[in-house]
Design an enzyme around this catalytic site. Structure first.
Site, short mmCIF file in Angstrom:
data_model
loop_
_atom_site.label_atom_id
_atom_site.label_comp_id
_atom_site.label_asym_id
_atom_site.label_seq_id
_atom_site.Cartn_x
_atom_site.Cartn_y
_atom_site.Cartn_z
N GLY A 39 0.78 -1.24 0.00
CA GLY A 39 0.00 0.00 0.00
C GLY A 39 0.81 1.28 0.00
N SER A 40 2.04 1.24 -0.50
CA SER A 40 2.80 2.50 -0.51
C SER A 40 2.21 3.50 -1.51
CB SER A 40 4.28 2.25 -0.80
OG SER A 40 4.49 1.84 -2.12
N ASN A 41 1.65 3.02 -2.60
CA ASN A 41 0.99 3.94 -3.54
C ASN A 41 -0.29 4.51 -2.94
OD1 ASN A 41 2.32 4.30 -6.30
ND2 ASN A 41 2.57 2.10 -5.92
N LYS A 84 -15.61 -15.00 -10.58
CA LYS A 84 -15.12 -13.63 -10.61
C LYS A 84 -16.25 -12.61 -10.66
CE LYS A 84 -11.69 -11.04 -13.19
NZ LYS A 84 -10.34 -11.31 -13.66
N MET A 98 -3.60 -7.01 -7.52
CA MET A 98 -2.97 -8.02 -8.35
C MET A 98 -3.96 -8.94 -9.07
SD MET A 98 0.07 -7.26 -8.42
CE MET A 98 1.37 -6.38 -7.58
N ARG A 99 -5.08 -8.37 -9.49
CA ARG A 99 -6.05 -9.15 -10.27
C ARG A 99 -6.38 -8.40 -11.55
NH1 ARG A 99 -8.75 -13.19 -7.49
NH2 ARG A 99 -7.87 -13.27 -5.40
N ASN A 136 -4.86 2.62 -13.21
CA ASN A 136 -3.90 1.64 -12.66
C ASN A 136 -2.48 2.21 -12.70
OD1 ASN A 136 -2.94 -1.03 -11.87
ND2 ASN A 136 -2.24 -1.29 -13.98
N HIS A 139 1.45 0.90 -13.04
CA HIS A 139 2.20 -0.30 -13.44
C HIS A 139 3.70 0.00 -13.40
CE1 HIS A 139 2.86 -4.17 -15.34
NE2 HIS A 139 3.74 -3.57 -16.13
C1 GAR Z 1 3.75 -1.27 -7.21
O1 GAR Z 1 5.08 -1.32 -7.69
C2 GAR Z 1 2.77 -1.30 -8.36
O2 GAR Z 1 3.21 -0.58 -9.48
C3 GAR Z 1 2.71 -2.77 -8.66
O3 GAR Z 1 2.70 -3.38 -7.39
C4 GAR Z 1 3.39 -2.55 -6.47
C5 GAR Z 1 2.48 -2.29 -5.31
O4 GAR Z 1 3.17 -1.60 -4.29
N1 GAR Z 1 1.56 -3.11 -9.42
C6 GAR Z 1 1.55 -4.10 -10.30
O5 GAR Z 1 2.51 -4.80 -10.53
C7 GAR Z 1 0.23 -4.29 -10.99
N2 GAR Z 1 0.36 -5.27 -12.03
P1 GAR Z 1 2.37 -0.86 -3.16
O6 GAR Z 1 1.36 -1.88 -2.60
O7 GAR Z 1 3.41 -0.49 -2.15
O8 GAR Z 1 1.69 0.33 -3.75
#
Ligand code: GAR
Length: 206
Positions: free
Chosen positions: A16-18, A70, A95-96, A112, A114
């Site tokens: 969850g840092s984003n 789903k 991640m889905r 999203n 990425h």
């Molecule tokens: C982030 O690097 C994000 O870009 C990636 O997962 C990480 C989540 O980090 N997302 C994907 O790979 C989506 N396919 P976070 O939970 O610290 O935000």
């Protein structure tokens, strides 16, 4: 221009840092006309849930295993999004792959992040894919979600260099630092009505 208030839901699966970057940018006034109203996780003990609670944000675990398919799982999420009057959905380490049940009502209102320069290295473990491929430049992409896997209209991208002594983890953290800048920036632009989707392109109208 659109200056109305937007309720945001953030879908997460992990650290969850984003999510934290979005919350911080709302709290410090960089994104003035939006709030994170709801966090939904498909993983019970995702640390992102703690982050939400620390800021007084409702955090709800929706267990995919409790639904036959789903569509059923996404119907539950959709129900919550409606209950909270959500206007924008963010996928922040969710991640889905989002299916039509959830996507169709939020097409053009689902964004999203990425960790690669799309269209290179879509899907899982993007940083690892880029590192293993030996690229000299990688980065991150914020994009609207469409029916494909990481194929939707691109809002912002940021490059980072891959250095000689990098490990996959060092590269991932260099990318993450930029994710925390461009994701809130994309949300700010969306919330202030400055993103126009034209075909597969996004025009930023500052
Ligand atoms: C982030 O690097 C994000 O870009 C990636 O997962 C990480 C989540 O980090 N997302 C994907 O790979 C989506 N396919 P976070 O939970 O610290 O935000």
């Amino acid at each position: 221009m659109n200056n109305t208030h937007i309720n945001i839901a953030v879908l997460v699966s992990g650290r969850g840092s984003n999510l934290q970057a979005i919350i911080d940018n709302i709290e410090n006034g960089t994104i003035p006309n939006a709030s994170v109203s709801l966090v939904i996780s498909d993983i019970k003990d995702a640390y992102a849930m703690e982050r939400a609670k620390n800021h007084g944000i409702d955090a709800i675990f929706v267990d995919p295993a409790s639904y036959p398919d789903k569509a059923g799982f996404e119907s539950k999420i959709l129900h919550l999004l409606k209950e909270y009057n959500i206007g924008l959905v963010l996928l922040a380490g969710y991640m889905r792959v989002v299916g039509p049940t959830l996507l169709d009502p939020f097409k053009g209102r689902m964004i999203n992040i990425h960790p690669a320069l799309l269209p290179s290295f879509p899907g899982l473990h993007a940083q690892q894919q880029a590192f293993d491929h030996g690229v000299k430049v990688s980065g991150c992409t914020v994009h609207f979600v469409d029916e494909g896997v990481d194929t939707g209209p691109i809002i912002i991208q940021k490059c980072v260099l891959v250095l000689e002594d990098d490990t996959q983890d060092i590269l991932a953290s260099r990318i993450l630092e930029q994710e925390h800048k461009i994701f809130p920036e994309a949300v700010r632009l969306f919330a202030s009505g400055k993103l126009n989707i034209e075909g597969h392109k996004v025009r930023i109208v500052e």
